[in-house]
Design a protein around this motif. Sequence first.
Motif, PDB file in Angstrom:
ATOM      1  N   GLU A  61       0.811  -1.219   0.000  1.00  0.00           N
ATOM      2  CA  GLU A  61       0.000   0.000   0.000  1.00  0.00           C
ATOM      3  C   GLU A  61       0.843   1.268   0.000  1.00  0.00           C
ATOM      4  OE1 GLU A  61      -2.044  -0.790   3.680  1.00  0.00           O
ATOM      5  OE2 GLU A  61      -3.827  -1.467   2.615  1.00  0.00           O
ATOM      6  N   LYS A  62       2.161   1.141   0.099  1.00  0.00           N
ATOM      7  CA  LYS A  62       3.033   2.320   0.224  1.00  0.00           C
ATOM      8  C   LYS A  62       2.891   3.291  -0.943  1.00  0.00           C
ATOM      9  CE  LYS A  62       6.422   0.342   3.308  1.00  0.00           C
ATOM     10  NZ  LYS A  62       6.630   1.133   4.462  1.00  0.00           N
ATOM     11  N   HIS A  63       2.540   2.797  -2.117  1.00  0.00           N
ATOM     12  CA  HIS A  63       2.378   3.672  -3.281  1.00  0.00           C
ATOM     13  C   HIS A  63       1.198   4.639  -3.122  1.00  0.00           C
ATOM     14  CE1 HIS A  63      -0.502   0.479  -4.151  1.00  0.00           C
ATOM     15  NE2 HIS A  63      -1.113   1.330  -4.962  1.00  0.00           N
ATOM     16  N   LEU A  64       0.340   4.380  -2.154  1.00  0.00           N
ATOM     17  CA  LEU A  64      -0.823   5.241  -1.915  1.00  0.00           C
ATOM     18  C   LEU A  64      -0.508   6.435  -1.015  1.00  0.00           C
ATOM     19  CD1 LEU A  64      -3.449   2.415  -1.360  1.00  0.00           C
ATOM     20  CD2 LEU A  64      -3.152   3.822  -3.408  1.00  0.00           C
ATOM     21  N   ILE A  65       0.656   6.421  -0.377  1.00  0.00           N
ATOM     22  CA  ILE A  65       1.028   7.525   0.511  1.00  0.00           C
ATOM     23  C   ILE A  65       1.056   8.827  -0.286  1.00  0.00           C
ATOM     24  CG2 ILE A  65       2.851   8.510   1.954  1.00  0.00           C
ATOM     25  CD1 ILE A  65       3.661   5.623   2.668  1.00  0.00           C
ATOM     26  N   GLY A  66       0.348   9.822   0.207  1.00  0.00           N
ATOM     27  CA  GLY A  66       0.299  11.128  -0.438  1.00  0.00           C
ATOM     28  C   GLY A  66      -0.649  11.209  -1.617  1.00  0.00           C
ATOM     29  N   GLN A  67      -1.331  10.112  -1.921  1.00  0.00           N
ATOM     30  CA  GLN A  67      -2.211  10.062  -3.083  1.00  0.00           C
ATOM     31  C   GLN A  67      -3.664   9.769  -2.713  1.00  0.00           C
ATOM     32  OE1 GLN A  67      -0.993  10.848  -6.137  1.00  0.00           O
ATOM     33  NE2 GLN A  67       0.855  11.269  -4.962  1.00  0.00           N
ATOM     34  N   GLN A  68      -4.016   9.855  -1.452  1.00  0.00           N
ATOM     35  CA  GLN A  68      -5.339   9.430  -1.010  1.00  0.00           C
ATOM     36  C   GLN A  68      -6.473  10.244  -1.604  1.00  0.00           C
ATOM     37  OE1 GLN A  68      -3.785   8.665   3.268  1.00  0.00           O
ATOM     38  NE2 GLN A  68      -5.797   7.738   3.116  1.00  0.00           N
ATOM     39  N   GLY A  69      -6.216  11.491  -1.934  1.00  0.00           N
ATOM     40  CA  GLY A  69      -7.257  12.322  -2.537  1.00  0.00           C
ATOM     41  C   GLY A  69      -7.076  12.520  -4.031  1.00  0.00           C
ATOM     42  N   GLY A  70      -6.134  11.803  -4.620  1.00  0.00           N
ATOM     43  CA  GLY A  70      -5.837  12.014  -6.036  1.00  0.00           C
ATOM     44  C   GLY A  70      -5.342  13.436  -6.243  1.00  0.00           C
ATOM     45  N   ASN A  71      -5.858  14.119  -7.237  1.00  0.00           N
ATOM     46  CA  ASN A  71      -5.475  15.508  -7.499  1.00  0.00           C
ATOM     47  C   ASN A  71      -6.382  16.504  -6.796  1.00  0.00           C
ATOM     48  OD1 ASN A  71      -3.178  15.213  -9.039  1.00  0.00           O
ATOM     49  ND2 ASN A  71      -4.321  14.918 -10.927  1.00  0.00           N
ATOM     50  N   ARG A  72      -7.249  16.025  -5.952  1.00  0.00           N
ATOM     51  CA  ARG A  72      -8.188  16.890  -5.238  1.00  0.00           C
ATOM     52  C   ARG A  72      -7.812  16.973  -3.761  1.00  0.00           C
ATOM     53  NH1 ARG A  72     -12.732  18.295  -7.743  1.00  0.00           N
ATOM     54  NH2 ARG A  72     -13.147  17.358  -9.755  1.00  0.00           N
ATOM     55  N   ALA A  73      -8.444  17.910  -3.078  1.00  0.00           N
ATOM     56  CA  ALA A  73      -8.240  18.001  -1.635  1.00  0.00           C
ATOM     57  C   ALA A  73      -8.783  16.749  -0.970  1.00  0.00           C
ATOM     58  CB  ALA A  73      -8.936  19.238  -1.080  1.00  0.00           C
ATOM     59  N   LEU A  74      -7.962  16.122  -0.163  1.00  0.00           N
ATOM     60  CA  LEU A  74      -8.398  14.961   0.607  1.00  0.00           C
ATOM     61  C   LEU A  74      -9.399  15.394   1.672  1.00  0.00           C
ATOM     62  CD1 LEU A  74      -8.143  11.979   1.483  1.00  0.00           C
ATOM     63  CD2 LEU A  74      -6.190  12.675   2.891  1.00  0.00           C
ATOM     64  N   VAL A  75      -9.116  16.534   2.295  1.00  0.00           N
ATOM     65  CA  VAL A  75      -9.956  17.049   3.375  1.00  0.00           C
ATOM     66  C   VAL A  75     -10.122  18.555   3.189  1.00  0.00           C
ATOM     67  CG1 VAL A  75     -10.158  17.353   5.884  1.00  0.00           C
ATOM     68  CG2 VAL A  75      -9.090  15.281   4.964  1.00  0.00           C
ATOM     69  N   ILE A  76     -11.316  19.046   3.449  1.00  0.00           N
ATOM     70  CA  ILE A  76     -11.586  20.487   3.462  1.00  0.00           C
ATOM     71  C   ILE A  76     -11.982  20.847   4.888  1.00  0.00           C
ATOM     72  CG2 ILE A  76     -13.028  22.342   2.560  1.00  0.00           C
ATOM     73  CD1 ILE A  76     -13.384  20.570   0.016  1.00  0.00           C
ATOM     74  N   LEU A  77     -11.231  21.749   5.482  1.00  0.00           N
ATOM     75  CA  LEU A  77     -11.460  22.141   6.863  1.00  0.00           C
ATOM     76  C   LEU A  77     -11.899  23.595   6.931  1.00  0.00           C
ATOM     77  CD1 LEU A  77      -8.246  20.557   8.376  1.00  0.00           C
ATOM     78  CD2 LEU A  77     -10.567  19.752   8.728  1.00  0.00           C
ATOM     79  N   GLU A  78     -12.913  23.863   7.732  1.00  0.00           N
ATOM     80  CA  GLU A  78     -13.326  25.244   7.981  1.00  0.00           C
ATOM     81  C   GLU A  78     -12.528  25.779   9.154  1.00  0.00           C
ATOM     82  OE1 GLU A  78     -17.578  25.294   8.510  1.00  0.00           O
ATOM     83  OE2 GLU A  78     -17.879  25.549   6.361  1.00  0.00           O
ATOM     84  N   THR A  79     -12.104  27.027   9.024  1.00  0.00           N
ATOM     85  CA  THR A  79     -11.312  27.667  10.064  1.00  0.00           C
ATOM     86  C   THR A  79     -11.798  29.096  10.259  1.00  0.00           C
ATOM     87  OG1 THR A  79      -9.065  28.222  10.765  1.00  0.00           O
ATOM     88  CG2 THR A  79      -9.532  28.363   8.403  1.00  0.00           C
ATOM     89  N   GLU A  80     -11.409  29.692  11.362  1.00  0.00           N
ATOM     90  CA  GLU A  80     -11.838  31.061  11.648  1.00  0.00           C
ATOM     91  C   GLU A  80     -10.833  32.100  11.175  1.00  0.00           C
ATOM     92  OE1 GLU A  80     -12.729  31.267  15.794  1.00  0.00           O
ATOM     93  OE2 GLU A  80     -14.457  29.939  15.625  1.00  0.00           O
TER      94      GLU A  80
END
Length: 127
Positions: A61-80
């Motif tokens: 599975e090591k080839h998946l490191i850093g590629q979990q979201g493909g070319n998109r944001a893996l996570v979108i976080l709201e901040t203040e």
Amino acid sequence: MNVYRISILVTDLAKAKDFFVNVFGFEVIQDEMVTSEKRVIRVQPKNSNTPFHLVVPQNDEKHLIGQQGGNRALVILETEDVTSLEEKFKSHAVKIIKPLKTAPFGKVILVEDLVGNKWEFVERFNS
């Protein structure tokens, strides 16, 4: 239904923990050795109920490191305060994919974590 955890593949648990705590400002909710060979680290954004489980993957599975979201944001976080985060990212030499910009809904920045996953931070305008 509730999200129990989301796994994030990393190369080194200690470095990942340091990055998510000191750069992204997450808090550690679990850091323990569950067996002599297995360490469990879970972090989450402050004031959130969604933990991220930091995981060193198996060899196949090591080839998946850093590629979990493909070319998109893996996570979108709201901040203040995305502007302060931008300065923090710069001071920690975080790779900024899309610099801070103003969009119709608020301010947004897209960065990479320490292994290359993309994370978007959004400060929404009050409606």
